[in-house]
Write an enzyme that holds these catalytic residues in place. Structure first.
Site, mmCIF file in Angstrom:
data_model
loop_
_atom_site.group_PDB
_atom_site.id
_atom_site.type_symbol
_atom_site.label_atom_id
_atom_site.label_comp_id
_atom_site.label_asym_id
_atom_site.label_seq_id
_atom_site.Cartn_x
_atom_site.Cartn_y
_atom_site.Cartn_z
ATOM 1 N N GLU A 237 -2.423 -2.331 -9.257
ATOM 2 C CA GLU A 237 -1.212 -1.512 -9.405
ATOM 3 C C GLU A 237 -1.175 -0.808 -10.754
ATOM 4 O O GLU A 237 -0.125 -0.393 -11.221
ATOM 5 C CB GLU A 237 0.047 -2.377 -9.201
ATOM 6 C CG GLU A 237 0.424 -3.263 -10.350
ATOM 7 C CD GLU A 237 -0.367 -4.572 -10.448
ATOM 8 O OE1 GLU A 237 0.067 -5.443 -11.210
ATOM 9 O OE2 GLU A 237 -1.409 -4.721 -9.788
ATOM 10 N N ASP B 51 0.828 -1.206 0.000
ATOM 11 C CA ASP B 51 0.000 0.000 0.000
ATOM 12 C C ASP B 51 0.866 1.261 0.000
ATOM 13 O O ASP B 51 0.556 2.242 -0.669
ATOM 14 C CB ASP B 51 -0.937 0.018 1.214
ATOM 15 C CG ASP B 51 -2.090 -0.961 1.086
ATOM 16 O OD1 ASP B 51 -2.268 -1.542 -0.006
ATOM 17 O OD2 ASP B 51 -2.812 -1.141 2.091
#
Length: 197
Positions: free
Chosen positions: A189, A163
């Site tokens: 992502e 994260d």
């Protein structure tokens, strides 16, 4: 009821003299009772044009006044179609409502983790920017990117660190694009930047 109402209420007589100001009106407008009674009804928010617009429209109008968002509904009071007996203004503080609206709008278009625009915003904006570029015969670029080997990084270092990587890449993307570009998180992502012009 008028004295204890949370909405501001200001009433005039047929000649336009202010005859009633409730405590909420003084609080919302940040003016003393005496100042509102002595002043012209049209100057309550320091804008004659705004009050005239309210009276003409017959509908609530919003104004930013002294760091508050106020909704003002003003109307002429008539005993019959030809007999004006006064005017009344009802004033509501909608500052919190506006803040909540803005929070909701931001939440509905922003990815919670990265603070970039989300997929819903991306889909709508890409469509409208494409139409705008076609209509104005201007360039439109779309850049799509992802983070290489992100799954392996996540598996090795954990999702909290993953994260942090997503947030740092998002920060870099936001700092790199122009103010009028649209940096978006596509998902996982993957990122997309919409670059008008």
């Amino acid at each position: 009821m008028i004295e204890t109402a949370t909405e501001g209420i200001i009433v005039t007589d047929a000649a336009g003299a202010v005859v009633l100001v409730n405590p909420a009106a003084t609080l919302l407008l940040g003016k003393a009772w005496e100042d509102l009674v002595v002043a012209d009804f049209f100057d309550m928010v320091d804008s004659r044009d705004f009050i005239e617009t309210c009276l003409r429209s017959g509908a609530p109008e919003n104004i930013n006044y002294k760091h508050r968002n106020l909704q003002l509904h003003a109307t002429v009071i008539r005993a019959d179609p030809d007999n004006v007996v006064g005017s009344v203004a009802l004033i509501r503080d909608i500052t919190e409502e506006k803040r909540l609206e803005e929070d909701l709008r931001r939440t509905s278009t922003t990815d919670a983790l990265t603070s970039l625009y989300n997929r819903r915003f991306l889909d709508a904006t890409l469509s409208s920017e494409f139409v705008r570029a076609e209509r104005s015969h201007t360039a439109l670029s779309v850049v799509m990117m992802d983070i290489d080997h992100f799954k392996k990084f996540n598996d090795t270092h954990g999702h909290d660190q993953g994260d942090r990587v997503l947030q740092m890449v998002s920060h870099c993307l936001r700092e790199t694009v122009r103010n009028f570009d649209f940096p978006c998180r596509y998902g996982g992502e993957e990122y997309v930047a919409i670059l008008p012009g």
